[in-house]
Motif scaffolding. Sequence first.
Motif, short mmCIF file in Angstrom:
data_model
loop_
_atom_site.label_atom_id
_atom_site.label_comp_id
_atom_site.label_asym_id
_atom_site.label_seq_id
_atom_site.Cartn_x
_atom_site.Cartn_y
_atom_site.Cartn_z
N UNK A 70 30.30 10.68 44.78
CA UNK A 70 30.17 9.23 44.93
C UNK A 70 30.32 8.62 43.54
N UNK A 71 31.49 8.05 43.28
CA UNK A 71 31.84 7.61 41.92
C UNK A 71 31.55 6.13 41.70
N UNK A 72 30.90 5.84 40.59
CA UNK A 72 30.67 4.45 40.19
C UNK A 72 31.72 3.98 39.19
N UNK A 73 32.47 4.92 38.62
CA UNK A 73 33.56 4.59 37.69
C UNK A 73 34.72 5.55 37.95
N UNK A 74 35.90 5.00 38.23
CA UNK A 74 37.07 5.85 38.54
C UNK A 74 38.35 5.17 38.07
N UNK A 75 38.53 5.01 36.76
CA UNK A 75 39.73 4.34 36.23
C UNK A 75 40.99 5.17 36.44
N UNK A 76 42.13 4.48 36.45
CA UNK A 76 43.42 5.17 36.54
C UNK A 76 43.62 6.04 35.30
N UNK A 77 44.20 7.22 35.51
CA UNK A 77 44.45 8.14 34.40
C UNK A 77 45.93 8.33 34.13
N UNK A 78 46.69 8.66 35.16
CA UNK A 78 48.11 8.95 34.99
C UNK A 78 48.73 9.39 36.29
N UNK A 79 49.73 10.25 36.21
CA UNK A 79 50.46 10.66 37.41
C UNK A 79 50.81 12.15 37.36
#
Length: 218
Positions: free
Chosen positions: A153-162
């Motif tokens: 259960x994530x409170x922070x999940x920013x985009x990283x890459x591909x």
Amino acid sequence: MSTIVRACLVPYITARDGEEADSFLSLRATFDGAGAPRLGYWDESAKDRDVRGILWSRVSQSIGDDGLPTGEPQWKLVHPARQRETMLQLRCQVCVDSARTPDGVLFLESKKDGAPELGATVRTAQPPVCLRHARVAAKRCPYLAAHGAVALLAQSAPLYGVIGTPHMYSGSGIQVLAGDDVPVPYGDPFLRWFLASQLVRTLRAFTVVDLDDLPDGP
């Protein structure tokens, strides 16, 4: 909303029979707004690139009148556009409803290497799931079914890459290079010649939860 094929719930992101990848011949060397060379399509449009300007693999979609995928599922394959859509918008990979909860966004990871420790950095290409379909997703994903699933259960999940396929340009034209499933971070110059197929997020702040302890959802 849900997708039913032969009385079986099929995740929205699952590829279907009849969905075909665009020809390699549609690719070319092109230039960005600053005049720097990069991989592109001959008939490229804005939707071919993501929010960071990375080129994405084109795969046709079999969509019914209800706006949902149709056709026999290819269980081991994920459709690039639908994976990107659900990961970007943090929608459930099964039903496309919002995966947000008051306590965070729910992601499923493999137990192959054990449950991640608190404070660890986890990178994932698995779109989130809603509470209603968390257990279904754990069973439907071949990898998770084989190794077991752990819920984060994530409170922070920013985009990283591909994740995708690297290419290069030489005097003979565009060439495909050997790829792997290692995520490439946004900002890496290598991505200029990359054809993305999966969007990756970093789970930074999360709580490990037991699937059996989760409510069934609305």
